[in-house]
Motif scaffolding. Structure first.
Motif, PDB file in Angstrom:
ATOM      1  N   THR A   1      15.013   0.254   5.807  1.00  0.00           N
ATOM      2  CA  THR A   1      14.985  -0.461   7.093  1.00  0.00           C
ATOM      3  C   THR A   1      14.191  -1.760   6.944  1.00  0.00           C
ATOM      4  N   LEU A   2      13.043  -1.656   6.263  1.00  0.00           N
ATOM      5  CA  LEU A   2      12.203  -2.847   6.124  1.00  0.00           C
ATOM      6  C   LEU A   2      12.807  -3.831   5.131  1.00  0.00           C
TER       7      LEU A   2
ATOM      8  N   ARG B   1      15.150  -5.857   7.037  1.00  0.00           N
ATOM      9  CA  ARG B   1      14.438  -6.863   7.818  1.00  0.00           C
ATOM     10  C   ARG B   1      14.127  -8.075   6.945  1.00  0.00           C
TER      11      ARG B   1
ATOM     12  N   THR C   1      17.255 -10.095   6.150  1.00  0.00           N
ATOM     13  CA  THR C   1      17.684 -10.899   7.296  1.00  0.00           C
ATOM     14  C   THR C   1      16.835 -12.151   7.387  1.00  0.00           C
ATOM     15  N   LYS C   2      15.527 -11.972   7.212  1.00  0.00           N
ATOM     16  CA  LYS C   2      14.626 -13.122   7.288  1.00  0.00           C
ATOM     17  C   LYS C   2      14.966 -14.142   6.202  1.00  0.00           C
TER      18      LYS C   2
ATOM     19  N   ARG D   1      18.003 -16.135   6.851  1.00  0.00           N
ATOM     20  CA  ARG D   1      17.845 -17.112   7.934  1.00  0.00           C
ATOM     21  C   ARG D   1      16.943 -18.265   7.540  1.00  0.00           C
ATOM     22  N   ASN D   2      16.364 -18.191   6.361  1.00  0.00           N
ATOM     23  CA  ASN D   2      15.569 -19.304   5.849  1.00  0.00           C
ATOM     24  C   ASN D   2      16.213 -19.799   4.562  1.00  0.00           C
TER      25      ASN D   2
ATOM     26  N   LYS E   1      -0.556 -12.034  10.031  1.00  0.00           N
ATOM     27  CA  LYS E   1      -0.115 -12.177  11.420  1.00  0.00           C
ATOM     28  C   LYS E   1      -0.219 -10.888  12.209  1.00  0.00           C
TER      29      LYS E   1
ATOM     30  N   VAL F   1       1.775  -8.267  11.682  1.00  0.00           N
ATOM     31  CA  VAL F   1       3.054  -7.551  11.714  1.00  0.00           C
ATOM     32  C   VAL F   1       2.880  -6.166  11.081  1.00  0.00           C
TER      33      VAL F   1
ATOM     34  N   ALA G   1       0.304 -12.094  19.346  1.00  0.00           N
ATOM     35  CA  ALA G   1       1.681 -11.625  19.337  1.00  0.00           C
ATOM     36  C   ALA G   1       2.171 -11.481  17.900  1.00  0.00           C
ATOM     37  N   THR G   2       2.787 -10.349  17.600  1.00  0.00           N
ATOM     38  CA  THR G   2       3.211 -10.099  16.229  1.00  0.00           C
ATOM     39  C   THR G   2       4.717  -9.942  16.140  1.00  0.00           C
TER      40      THR G   2
ATOM     41  N   ASP H   1       8.468 -10.782  15.236  1.00  0.00           N
ATOM     42  CA  ASP H   1       8.993 -11.454  14.053  1.00  0.00           C
ATOM     43  C   ASP H   1       9.850 -12.627  14.503  1.00  0.00           C
TER      44      ASP H   1
ATOM     45  N   ASP I   1      11.692 -14.728  12.959  1.00  0.00           N
ATOM     46  CA  ASP I   1      12.997 -14.950  12.352  1.00  0.00           C
ATOM     47  C   ASP I   1      14.064 -14.016  12.920  1.00  0.00           C
ATOM     48  N   LEU I   2      13.608 -12.997  13.644  1.00  0.00           N
ATOM     49  CA  LEU I   2      14.562 -12.056  14.230  1.00  0.00           C
ATOM     50  C   LEU I   2      14.712 -12.357  15.716  1.00  0.00           C
TER      51      LEU I   2
ATOM     52  N   LEU J   1      14.488  -2.821  15.325  1.00  0.00           N
ATOM     53  CA  LEU J   1      13.723  -2.504  14.112  1.00  0.00           C
ATOM     54  C   LEU J   1      12.662  -1.443  14.409  1.00  0.00           C
TER      55      LEU J   1
ATOM     56  N   ARG K   1      14.211   1.933  14.928  1.00  0.00           N
ATOM     57  CA  ARG K   1      14.603   2.557  13.660  1.00  0.00           C
ATOM     58  C   ARG K   1      13.376   3.132  12.958  1.00  0.00           C
ATOM     59  N   LEU K   2      12.289   2.376  12.986  1.00  0.00           N
ATOM     60  CA  LEU K   2      11.076   2.856  12.317  1.00  0.00           C
ATOM     61  C   LEU K   2      10.487   4.065  13.052  1.00  0.00           C
TER      62      LEU K   2
ATOM     63  N   ARG L   1      16.660 -16.092  18.662  1.00  0.00           N
ATOM     64  CA  ARG L   1      15.526 -15.870  17.770  1.00  0.00           C
ATOM     65  C   ARG L   1      14.216 -15.986  18.521  1.00  0.00           C
TER      66      ARG L   1
END
Ligand SMILES: Nc1ncnc2c1ncn2[C@@H]1O[C@H](COP(=O)(O)OP(=O)(O)OP(=O)(O)O)[C@@H](O)[C@H]1O
Ligand SMILES: [Mg+2]
Lengths: 278, 317
Positions: free
Chosen positions: A34-35, A38, A41-42, A45-46, A110, A112, B86-87, B89, B91-92, B100, B103-104, B132
């Motif tokens: 799953t990760l 992710r 995808t990132k 997109r870059n 960040k 995340v 704020a975390t 993402d 790009d999503l 996401l 799913r996790l 985005r």
């Protein structure tokens, strides 16, 4: 290294009428994939990040062929055949390392990863996810490399299956060495330092080989290093697979070293990550 | 009633800094606990311990009946966390972010999508869900961040300064959302630097400073301790300040300091006195440009809380 959670937990769930999905099997594999998705995808997109990974090996290929081809091998054509296997290995060892390490640092900084860590997600899958996403970058980078290589006149002298095997072997080595970048990212946690260190770290491995010029032309100490350097074995194996020649010995050595790198750097990275983040 | 979470004597040190120095926190199920404190008080550290991101050096914490040190994985199935920053993402898209997390949390792809759609709708992000997150405004990011912590329908929700950086309108909206979550039975721990926010949302407030609890009370009790609220009156015509002061003095039944800069300010014990001030001004025909019942600021709360014999570590040094 899988940490499967006891189904249902051990404590009685107080009746709050809330539904928490039951833990399913194999969380490490599922969450890593799953990760990885992710991260992929990132990356997609870059495009800049992707271009970096794809262009660097091609730049090395073209540069070396036209700069040194005449001097080293007498003709650019002969040199291209000599150089290509080395560049193939360079591709998987260098591709995406800096990007992966940087994205790890950013995710850690960040917050995340903090959110992921507040969820029932195995710690290891956060690292594994980003390394796995690299696999797709390899495929792309190798495809571009083969395209540019054949445009310049490189010819595989064996066949499709051995050529694919060469790619897989190089990818295995690249995957195992990715963990060195992960380790650096976890330990340094600073974008500037990480991009420098992770960029330069593989250089002795990649360039301390007979990739660009015969080992015999090097000073003694470098010859000694190239002799024991695992990447030299990988290049020999890839040479054998693409152009013919001995394969079994160097391929086995490459796989053995990949296992060692994976075990040492992978374990160190996971341990360091747990230590750093608690 | 049982506690949704309870922490006793939490201690956490970072090198020579003691971020938590014996903190107790507790909230009943379905209630909102406000943790109030200035920068560096230890609010984030306390949340990180409860959310299993940090291990305390001493003390014990139980969340939804589970000990955070003994069984962190079970705790993680029961909580939601929205960090101070704020975390999401960037790009999503908003929807991808939420899927996401679904799913996790072991939802199937289908369930995760449905859950994401419902949350986007609830947080007013349905139209922006496909975009985005990098194109979102600060307020939208905050809301997406909050939505992300709700994907798993947590029993306990930790919100670290959820409204920092929002304009007053957006803040009010977020307050309503948090209130409705508590009404649905979610227990909320919310940190803030504003008494106003804690007052608006919390059932009980724990005030911490330099890693120690310096007060724990209901909002009303805390306001009382902090010397009640302040009435502020600014007559349209500064010449009427004297008349306004007389009205205020009559309504509150106490002496009123001389107006400063055309503004009359005095503290009130009882909120009903404010209504008397309003009526009195109307009766006296004093037109005003500002008329407010103001809560004490964090500074004032601290001043009054630490004045009562307790010396702050700052004064020790
Ligand atoms: N990882 C860390 N390493 C070192 N010191 C830390 C760390 N985290 C927090 N601290 C220190 O612990 C103390 C409490 O920090 P904490 O972040 O919990 O405060 P806070 O109440 O959340 O403040 P703010 O309102 O600024 O967010 C501070 O002095 C801070 O510098
Ligand atoms: Mg904080």
């Amino acid at each position: 290294m899988t940490t499967t959670t006891a189904p249902g937990g051990t404590t009685a769930r107080p009746a709050t009428g809330r539904r928490t999905p039951a833990p399913r099997r194999c969380p490490l594999a599922r969450h890593s994939l799953t990760l990885a998705r992710r991260n992929l995808t990132k990356t997609l997109r870059n495009p800049g990040e992707l271009a970096d990974a794809v262009i660097l090996p091609v730049v090395f290929l073209v540069l070396f062929v036209y700069l040194f081809g005449g001097a080293v091998a007498g003709s650019t054509q002969a040199y291209l055949q000599y150089l290509f296997p080395g560049i193939l290995v360079l591709t998987t060892v260098l591709t995406g390392q800096v990007a992966t390490a940087l994205s790890l640092v950013q995710d850690m900084k960040k917050g995340v990863f903090d959110r992921f860590r507040s969820m029932p997600v195995p710690r290891t899958s956060m690292l594994l996810g980003s390394v796995l996403a690299d696999a797709v970058r390899y495929v792309l980078a190798l495809a571009v490399l083969f395209a540019v290589g054949s445009a310049l006149g490189f010819r595989v002298e064996t066949g499709v299956a051995p050529a694919l095997a060469a790619c897989v072997l190089a990818a295995v080595l690249g995957f195992s060495l990715s963990w060195l970048s992960v380790l650096a990212a976890v330990l340094l946690r600073n974008e500037v330092m990480v991009s420098t260190v992770v960029f330069l770290l593989p250089f002795p491995l990649v360039f301390g080989t007979g990739m660009a010029a015969p080992v015999e032309t090097m000073p003694g100490w470098l010859q000694a290093w190239a002799g024991v350097n695992p990447v030299s074995r990988a290049i020999e194996a890839v040479q054998g697979l693409l152009l013919g020649g001995p394969v079994a010995g160097p391929a086995a050595a490459t796989l053995w070293w990949s296992g060692v790198f994976l075990a040492v750097f992978g374990t160190a990275a996971v341990v360091a990550y747990r230590r750093v983040v608690g | 009633m049982s506690a949704a979470f309870e922490a006793e004597g939490l201690v956490k040190r970072f090198g020579r800094t003691t971020a938590l120095d014996g903190v107790d926190l507790r909230a009943e199920r379905g209630s909102v606990l406000g943790v109030l404190g200035p920068n560096g008080a230890g609010k984030t550290t306390a949340i990180r311990v409860l959310a299993t991101l940090l291990r305390a050096d001493a003390g014990r914490a139980v969340v939804d009946g589970v000990d955070v040190a003994r069984d962190p994985v079970s705790v993680r199935r029961r909580i939601g966390l929205t960090g101070q920053y704020a975390t999401v993402d960037e790009d999503l898209s908003g929807a991808e972010n939420l899927v996401l997390f679904g799913r996790l949390l072991d939802l199937s792809t289908l369930d995760a999508r449905a859950r994401a759609a419902r949350l986007l709708d609830r947080f007013g992000l349905a139209d922006a869900g496909g975009r985005r997150a990098s194109t979102y405004s600060g307020g939208m990011r905050r809301r997406l961040d909050l939505a992300a912590s709700l994907v798993g329908t947590p029993a306990v929700l930790f919100l670290d300064e959820p409204t920092t950086g929002l304009d007053p309108g957006r803040r009010e909206e977020l307050w309503q959302t948090i209130r409705s979550l508590a009404d649905d039975g979610t227990t909320v721990l919310l940190t803030t630097q504003y008494l106003e926010e804690a007052d608006a949302l919390a059932d009980e407030i724990t005030v911490i400073d330099e890693g120690r609890v310096i007060a724990h009370d209901t909002p009303a009790g805390l306001k009382q301790q902090a010397g009640g609220q302040t009435v502020v009156v600014r007559p349209r015509d500064p010449a009427h300040a004297g008349a306004a002061a007389e009205v205020v003095a009559r309504a509150t039944g106490g002496p009123v300091a001389a107006p400063r800069g055309g503004v009359v300010t005095t503290s009130v014990e009882d909120e009903r006195e404010f209504a008397a001030v309003v009526q009195g001004l109307e009766g006296a025909g004093v037109a005003v440009t500002e008329l407010a019942l103001r809560l004490p600021s964090l500074d004032e709360v601290f001043l009054s809380l630490t004045d009562g014999g307790r010396t702050t570590p700052k004064e020790d040094a």
